[in-house]
Design a protein around this motif. Structure first.
Motif: not given
Ligand code: HEC
Length: 204
Positions: A118-121, A124-126, A187-194, A199-200
């Motif tokens: 999950e973290r790696v995914g 990558a998305r982040g 525009n920021m969904a919470v999943d995307n913020l995670k 990534y940061i």
């Protein structure tokens, strides 16, 4: 001969029990029956009822009948035994405790694997999101203070970031540059913020 092994297998519970029968014939003094060596079964003329109990057996039943000169005693001993799992080549023996430990280990491994995946995914998305939408104001390493008013994003906990984004989203932040940030927060969904946050964390 009297040894029985009972295997009850369900998905997780495995149980085995053994029973053995010992006896003493023509015993005269009842007060010594607990300490006299018993014949037969696991006792084999070497172990008394007391010895058997020290070995973890319970007395399941005692049958007493009259003999010619004394009393005849028949003891049934029972013991819950650790389950022995033997592979077909006879190599591996697992006790119940071992099995339990293995099961927990396996579950922990699976959890850790899932979390890591999950973290790696997320990372990558982040990365994709951050590079596309945030990097120009917040910096390559999330180290910049956007417009000299924002805290560097690489110093924020997830909670701090989520609170900030929610505030921009709801128009609660009144700084003179908040309008620049608001559309991104909207525009920021919470999943995307995670994902962005994960990534940061890799940039530090
Ligand atoms: C056009 C420039 C710009 C872009 C692009 C931008 N931000 Fe911002 N961001 C700002 C500014 C300016 C502020 C400070 C606004 C204020 O409160 O006055 C800010 C503030 C923030 C804060 C709050 C920081 C604090 O000190 O509390 C977070 C969190 C944040 N941005 C995350 C992001 C994320 C995540 C992205 C990408 C999805 C992003 N920003 C894209 C300009 C930008």
């Amino acid at each position: 001969m009297f040894k029985q092994t009972l295997l009850l297998a369900s998905s997780v519970a495995l149980l085995s029990a053994s029973t053995t029968m010992c006896f003493k014939k023509e015993h005269i003094d009842p007060s010594t029956i607990e300490t006299v060596k018993l014949e037969g079964g696991e006792c084999g003329g070497n172990l008394s009822s007391q010895d058997m109990q020290r070995l973890g057996y319970e007395v399941g039943d005692i049958k007493i009948s009259a003999g010619d000169t004394g009393l005849n005693y028949i003891y049934i001993f029972k013991k819950d035994e650790p389950l022995a799992t033997v592979t077909t080549d006879g190599k591996m023996i697992l006790t119940k405790e071992d099995l339990k430990e293995k099961l927990i280990e396996l579950q922990d491994e699976q959890k850790a694997e899932k979390a890591e995946k999950e973290r790696v995914g997320n990372v990558a998305r982040g990365k994709e999101l951050y590079t596309l939408q945030c990097v120009k104001c917040h910096g390559e390493k999330a180290e910049l203070s956007a417009y000299n008013v924002a805290r560097p994003l690489n110093t924020l906990s997830f909670d701090q970031m989520e609170i900030a984004i929610t505030d921009y989203d709801l128009g609660l932040r009144k700084g003179s540059y908040a309008f620049l940030m608001k559309p991104y927060a909207n525009n920021m969904a919470v999943d995307n913020l995670k994902a962005v946050w994960a990534y940061i964390q890799t940039l530090k």
